[in-house]
Design a protein around this motif. Structure first.
Motif, PDB file in Angstrom:
ATOM      1  N   MET A  53       0.844  -1.176   0.000  1.00 37.23           N
ATOM      2  CA  MET A  53       0.000   0.000   0.000  1.00 37.23           C
ATOM      3  C   MET A  53       0.885   1.233   0.000  1.00 37.23           C
ATOM      4  O   MET A  53       1.983   1.238   0.506  1.00 37.23           O
ATOM      5  CB  MET A  53      -0.917  -0.007   1.218  1.00 37.23           C
ATOM      6  CG  MET A  53      -1.959  -1.104   1.142  1.00 37.23           C
ATOM      7  SD  MET A  53      -2.985  -1.281   2.607  1.00 37.23           S
ATOM      8  CE  MET A  53      -3.770   0.295   2.681  1.00 37.23           C
ATOM      9  N   SER A  54       0.346   2.276  -0.538  1.00 40.39           N
ATOM     10  CA  SER A  54       1.115   3.505  -0.654  1.00 40.39           C
ATOM     11  C   SER A  54       1.127   4.253   0.674  1.00 40.39           C
ATOM     12  O   SER A  54       0.183   4.203   1.452  1.00 40.39           O
ATOM     13  CB  SER A  54       0.483   4.390  -1.730  1.00 40.39           C
ATOM     14  OG  SER A  54       1.167   5.608  -1.806  1.00 40.39           O
ATOM     15  N   THR A  55       2.211   4.964   0.919  1.00 37.49           N
ATOM     16  CA  THR A  55       2.315   5.743   2.151  1.00 37.49           C
ATOM     17  C   THR A  55       2.090   7.211   1.899  1.00 37.49           C
ATOM     18  O   THR A  55       2.213   8.014   2.807  1.00 37.49           O
ATOM     19  CB  THR A  55       3.702   5.550   2.792  1.00 37.49           C
ATOM     20  OG1 THR A  55       4.697   5.950   1.844  1.00 37.49           O
ATOM     21  CG2 THR A  55       3.914   4.098   3.198  1.00 37.49           C
ATOM     22  N   THR A  56       1.746   7.580   0.663  1.00 42.72           N
ATOM     23  CA  THR A  56       1.498   8.990   0.362  1.00 42.72           C
ATOM     24  C   THR A  56       0.100   9.373   0.822  1.00 42.72           C
ATOM     25  O   THR A  56      -0.807   8.546   0.859  1.00 42.72           O
ATOM     26  CB  THR A  56       1.639   9.274  -1.134  1.00 42.72           C
ATOM     27  OG1 THR A  56       0.708   8.441  -1.837  1.00 42.72           O
ATOM     28  CG2 THR A  56       3.050   8.981  -1.625  1.00 42.72           C
ATOM     29  N   GLN A  57      -0.067  10.628   1.156  1.00 42.56           N
ATOM     30  CA  GLN A  57      -1.352  11.127   1.616  1.00 42.56           C
ATOM     31  C   GLN A  57      -2.239  11.456   0.411  1.00 42.56           C
ATOM     32  O   GLN A  57      -1.750  11.906  -0.607  1.00 42.56           O
ATOM     33  CB  GLN A  57      -1.164  12.409   2.446  1.00 42.56           C
ATOM     34  CG  GLN A  57      -0.458  12.190   3.758  1.00 42.56           C
ATOM     35  CD  GLN A  57      -1.332  11.417   4.732  1.00 42.56           C
ATOM     36  OE1 GLN A  57      -2.540  11.554   4.730  1.00 42.56           O
ATOM     37  NE2 GLN A  57      -0.703  10.599   5.548  1.00 42.56           N
TER      38      GLN A  57
ATOM     39  N   ARG B 183      -8.843   1.272  11.762  1.00 42.01           N
ATOM     40  CA  ARG B 183     -10.077   0.708  11.204  1.00 42.01           C
ATOM     41  C   ARG B 183     -10.403   1.317   9.855  1.00 42.01           C
ATOM     42  O   ARG B 183     -10.945   0.652   8.976  1.00 42.01           O
ATOM     43  CB  ARG B 183     -11.231   0.854  12.186  1.00 42.01           C
ATOM     44  CG  ARG B 183     -11.874   2.222  12.204  1.00 42.01           C
ATOM     45  CD  ARG B 183     -13.065   2.280  13.102  1.00 42.01           C
ATOM     46  NE  ARG B 183     -12.611   2.669  14.426  1.00 42.01           N
ATOM     47  CZ  ARG B 183     -13.369   2.712  15.486  1.00 42.01           C
ATOM     48  NH1 ARG B 183     -14.620   2.379  15.410  1.00 42.01           N
ATOM     49  NH2 ARG B 183     -12.891   3.082  16.640  1.00 42.01           N
ATOM     50  N   ASP B 184     -10.073   2.610   9.654  1.00 40.91           N
ATOM     51  CA  ASP B 184     -10.277   3.240   8.348  1.00 40.91           C
ATOM     52  C   ASP B 184      -9.343   2.633   7.306  1.00 40.91           C
ATOM     53  O   ASP B 184      -9.743   2.391   6.165  1.00 40.91           O
ATOM     54  CB  ASP B 184     -10.045   4.748   8.432  1.00 40.91           C
ATOM     55  CG  ASP B 184     -11.072   5.443   9.311  1.00 40.91           C
ATOM     56  OD1 ASP B 184     -12.219   4.939   9.397  1.00 40.91           O
ATOM     57  OD2 ASP B 184     -10.736   6.487   9.909  1.00 40.91           O
ATOM     58  N   GLN B 185      -8.106   2.388   7.688  1.00 35.14           N
ATOM     59  CA  GLN B 185      -7.161   1.757   6.773  1.00 35.14           C
ATOM     60  C   GLN B 185      -7.596   0.337   6.444  1.00 35.14           C
ATOM     61  O   GLN B 185      -7.485  -0.103   5.295  1.00 35.14           O
ATOM     62  CB  GLN B 185      -5.764   1.750   7.380  1.00 35.14           C
ATOM     63  CG  GLN B 185      -5.150   3.131   7.480  1.00 35.14           C
ATOM     64  CD  GLN B 185      -3.801   3.106   8.182  1.00 35.14           C
ATOM     65  OE1 GLN B 185      -3.424   2.113   8.797  1.00 35.14           O
ATOM     66  NE2 GLN B 185      -3.084   4.214   8.089  1.00 35.14           N
ATOM     67  N   ALA B 186      -8.115  -0.383   7.436  1.00 27.55           N
ATOM     68  CA  ALA B 186      -8.587  -1.747   7.204  1.00 27.55           C
ATOM     69  C   ALA B 186      -9.798  -1.742   6.274  1.00 27.55           C
ATOM     70  O   ALA B 186      -9.920  -2.619   5.401  1.00 27.55           O
ATOM     71  CB  ALA B 186      -8.943  -2.413   8.529  1.00 27.55           C
ATOM     72  N   ARG B 187     -10.688  -0.770   6.437  1.00 29.16           N
ATOM     73  CA  ARG B 187     -11.860  -0.657   5.568  1.00 29.16           C
ATOM     74  C   ARG B 187     -11.424  -0.387   4.129  1.00 29.16           C
ATOM     75  O   ARG B 187     -11.953  -0.975   3.184  1.00 29.16           O
ATOM     76  CB  ARG B 187     -12.780   0.458   6.058  1.00 29.16           C
ATOM     77  CG  ARG B 187     -14.093   0.530   5.289  1.00 29.16           C
ATOM     78  CD  ARG B 187     -14.997   1.645   5.800  1.00 29.16           C
ATOM     79  NE  ARG B 187     -15.266   1.511   7.214  1.00 29.16           N
ATOM     80  CZ  ARG B 187     -15.015   2.464   8.124  1.00 29.16           C
ATOM     81  NH1 ARG B 187     -14.490   3.611   7.752  1.00 29.16           N
ATOM     82  NH2 ARG B 187     -15.302   2.277   9.386  1.00 29.16           N
ATOM     83  N   GLU B 188     -10.450   0.504   3.954  1.00 31.87           N
ATOM     84  CA  GLU B 188      -9.943   0.798   2.616  1.00 31.87           C
ATOM     85  C   GLU B 188      -9.258  -0.420   2.011  1.00 31.87           C
ATOM     86  O   GLU B 188      -9.410  -0.702   0.823  1.00 31.87           O
ATOM     87  CB  GLU B 188      -8.978   1.975   2.661  1.00 31.87           C
ATOM     88  CG  GLU B 188      -9.666   3.302   2.898  1.00 31.87           C
ATOM     89  CD  GLU B 188      -8.696   4.473   2.931  1.00 31.87           C
ATOM     90  OE1 GLU B 188      -7.497   4.264   2.667  1.00 31.87           O
ATOM     91  OE2 GLU B 188      -9.144   5.592   3.204  1.00 31.87           O
ATOM     92  N   ALA B 189      -8.519  -1.168   2.818  1.00 29.57           N
ATOM     93  CA  ALA B 189      -7.854  -2.372   2.333  1.00 29.57           C
ATOM     94  C   ALA B 189      -8.885  -3.427   1.922  1.00 29.57           C
ATOM     95  O   ALA B 189      -8.732  -4.087   0.888  1.00 29.57           O
ATOM     96  CB  ALA B 189      -6.916  -2.929   3.391  1.00 29.57           C
ATOM     97  N   ALA B 190      -9.940  -3.584   2.703  1.00 31.90           N
ATOM     98  CA  ALA B 190     -10.987  -4.549   2.372  1.00 31.90           C
ATOM     99  C   ALA B 190     -11.706  -4.152   1.089  1.00 31.90           C
ATOM    100  O   ALA B 190     -12.038  -5.013   0.256  1.00 31.90           O
ATOM    101  CB  ALA B 190     -11.976  -4.672   3.526  1.00 31.90           C
ATOM    102  N   ALA B 191     -11.937  -2.868   0.904  1.00 29.75           N
ATOM    103  CA  ALA B 191     -12.577  -2.394  -0.321  1.00 29.75           C
ATOM    104  C   ALA B 191     -11.677  -2.654  -1.531  1.00 29.75           C
ATOM    105  O   ALA B 191     -12.157  -3.060  -2.601  1.00 29.75           O
ATOM    106  CB  ALA B 191     -12.900  -0.905  -0.209  1.00 29.75           C
TER     107      ALA B 191
END
Length: 53
Positions: A1-5, A19-27
């Motif tokens: 995953m990218s580390t850029t904003q 949890r937001d990062q996990a939601r984005e990863a699941a999507a």
């Protein structure tokens, strides 16, 4: 995953929660799986139609 904003986020904004990062990863996983499955189905359909003619 990218580390850029993302473009909409500034340095002053709070970082994403886990949890937001996990939601984005699941999507992303769901999108990738749907795309790969659609492509595989399309190729299967093309090979089936090609073998008939």
């Amino acid at each position: 995953m990218s580390t850029t904003q993302p473009l909409g986020r500034t340095a002053a904004a709070r970082p994403l929660r886990v949890r937001d990062q996990a939601r984005e990863a699941a999507a992303l996983i769901a999108f990738s799986a749907a795309t790969a499955s659609s492509l595989a189905l399309a190729l299967l359909l093309l090979t089936h139609l090609g073998s008939q003619g």
